[in-house]
Design an enzyme around this catalytic site. Structure first.
Site, short mmCIF file in Angstrom:
data_model
loop_
_atom_site.label_atom_id
_atom_site.label_comp_id
_atom_site.label_asym_id
_atom_site.label_seq_id
_atom_site.Cartn_x
_atom_site.Cartn_y
_atom_site.Cartn_z
N GLU A 36 -44.09 46.56 -10.45
CA GLU A 36 -44.92 46.45 -11.66
C GLU A 36 -46.37 46.79 -11.31
O GLU A 36 -46.95 46.22 -10.40
CB GLU A 36 -44.85 45.03 -12.23
CG GLU A 36 -45.77 44.79 -13.42
CD GLU A 36 -45.58 45.81 -14.54
OE1 GLU A 36 -46.59 46.43 -14.94
OE2 GLU A 36 -44.44 45.97 -15.01
N GLY A 41 -44.01 41.22 -17.48
CA GLY A 41 -43.59 40.97 -18.84
C GLY A 41 -43.65 42.17 -19.76
O GLY A 41 -43.09 42.13 -20.86
N GLY A 42 -44.35 43.23 -19.34
CA GLY A 42 -44.40 44.42 -20.17
C GLY A 42 -45.20 44.24 -21.43
O GLY A 42 -45.93 43.25 -21.61
N HIS A 448 -28.39 25.35 -52.48
CA HIS A 448 -29.52 25.40 -53.42
C HIS A 448 -30.50 24.29 -53.07
O HIS A 448 -30.09 23.18 -52.75
CB HIS A 448 -29.01 25.21 -54.85
CG HIS A 448 -30.10 25.10 -55.86
ND1 HIS A 448 -30.77 26.20 -56.36
CD2 HIS A 448 -30.66 24.02 -56.46
CE1 HIS A 448 -31.68 25.80 -57.23
NE2 HIS A 448 -31.64 24.48 -57.30
#
Length: 466
Positions: A36, A41-42, A448
């Protein structure tokens, strides 16, 4: 020549495909290197989904306080503290990064995490310039490219020199813009536009397109623009910006050709959000022989394999929809094919997505434009949200719901522009996956008063298009 360290698999990029793939391969006994260059984490974790949605939550709270009197609640005028909003966002994101770091380095053996820039020197050979100095050479029979994208910068005179904002820098502002100009009418521009308008900034969205979210149906785009205009956002559409300047006081001027003639738009801040471009230019793909398209995206087949044996591309770096959930499915596809003996492909997989304005726009399957382009026979139902009981009770009456079904009554697609639009869209996606028909949904007993109950009435309005 440096001695190469051999791995079973090398993953370039710590994104939403790369991290779980590293874990899965290591758990299967593979020796894995994960490289990285920036933050773990990008894009999703660091400057995409997570931080943006954290700050949108603050904008939503602002709106709730601002409209409290409509619900019989006395409250003072809300005042945003942008520094505190950003600090909250930063704390959330740091916790996510720490969790990824722990998972990759402590919870799963067999993963070597390297911080640095990777460059191909051969088909299955990489040189890594380490962030703390020095370099390493790595080889592996399988290499996975998961390097993502960055904000595209259009070739406009003066833009490069203007110190504009992208989706990265705007997340770290500590003072509220007086007037935010946004170049681009896609979902990034719309989310940031509504966010900062609700914080109190004047916001102007400038786009070359004739409408917002130009790939959506006209009625959906019109509903989105109507809502954002009600929030106070200004729009300049069909605007070809050909010059950007910034004066000594920091004021931006955008010079644009429009159908009404040339206009000069001035603001204190400029966000460029006109699209993305792939992070492939520094990978040395030519040394590996990996093919890219004219925009630099890595070419892959339906199994995410490149033209070079053993090299794959996952996530936003290859052509196709750029969403975190698609990147994650890329991981699952590769995992299943390599470790579980399956033959999964990307062919025909659904592409749901949500624009996180308020209300949300949830989309799945085909819209009318696409159905007409494919010459499909279909029926369509559209219902304004204001007719839904739950909307009337909560005060969230803006928007519409729209569905398309084929001749046999099966769902082709849906656009849900409403409160909880993403969740309602996901229900329709489940119905599509389960093969339910419009009759099944129209007659289904739904609790509902819920938002989901609207589906009973929605499908009763099916008609032929036109």
């Amino acid at each position: 020549m440096a001695v190469a360290t051999r791995f079973d698999a090398i993953i370039i990029g710590s994104g939403q495909a790369g991290n779980p793939l590293a874990t899965a391969l290591a758990a299967a006994g593979r020796k894995v290197a994960l490289i990285e260059q920036n933050l773990l984490g990008g894009s999703c974790i660091n400057y995409g989904c997570s931080p943006v949605k954290a700050m949108l939550a603050s904008a939503e709270r602002m709106q709730q306080v601002a409209t409290a009197a409509n619900y019989g609640i006395k409250a003072g005028k809300p005042t945003p503290n942008l520094r505190a909003i950003v600090e909250r966002k930063d704390a959330l994101i740091q916790a996510k990064r720490d969790g990824i770091q722990k998972n990759l380095t402590q919870e799963q053996k067999g993963i070597t995490l390297l911080h640095g820039r990777a460059t191909f020197t051969g088909a299955r050979r990489l040189r890594v310039a380490l962030a703390d100095g020095g370099e390493q050479v790595l080889t592996a029979p399988r290499i996975f490219i998961n390097t993502g994208t960055r904000a595209a910068v259009p070739p406009i005179e003066g833009l490069e020199e203007s110190d504009f904002l992208t989706n990265v820098e705007i997340l770290n502002l500590k003072e509220l813009p007086e007037h935010l100009l946004i170049l681009g009418g896609g979902y990034i521009g719309l989310e940031f536009g509504q966010m900062f308008r609700r914080f109190g900034s004047r916001v102007t969205i400038v786009s070359t397109a004739t409408q917002l979210l130009e790939n959506e149906d006209d009625d959906v785009c019109a509903a989105m623009q109507e809502q954002l205009a009600a929030d106070g956002i200004e729009f300049v559409l069909q605007a070809d910006v050909h010059r950007v300047s910034r004066n000594a006081d920091g004021i931006y001027t955008l010079t644009a050709a429009t159908p009404a003639g040339e206009r000069r738009l001035r603001g204190t801040h400029l966000l460029v959000a006109v699209g993305r471009e792939p992070n492939t230019d520094l990978l040395g793909l030519e040394a590996a022989g990996v093919a890219t398209d004219e925009k630099g995206y890595v070419q892959v087949n339906e199994r995410l394999q490149t033209n070079v044996r053993g090299v794959y591309a996952l996530g936003d770096v290859h052509p196709g929809p750029q969403f975190t959930h698609i990147s994650y499915d890329d991981y699952r596809l590769v995992r299943d094919n390599l470790l579980h003996g399956k033959r999964r492909t990307t062919t025909g997989r659904p592409v749901p997505y949500v624009v996180f304005t308020q209300p949300q726009l949830g989309r799945i399957g085909l819209n009318e434009k696409q159905a007409q382009e494919q010459k499909l026979s279909y029926r369509v139902a559209t219902m304004p949200v204001r007719t839904i009981g739950r909307a009337q009770e909560t005060g969230h009456t803006t928007g519409l719901m729209k569905v398309l079904v084929d001749g046999r009554g099966y769902l082709l697609g849906a656009a849900v522009f409403s409160e909880q639009g993403g969740e309602i869209m996901s229900m329709l996606q489940l119905a599509m996956a389960g093969g339910l028909t419009c009759d099944d949904l129209q007659d289904m007993v739904l609790a509902h008063p819920t938002w989901a109950e609207a589906l009973n009435n929605l499908f009763s309005k099916l008609r032929q298009p036109g």
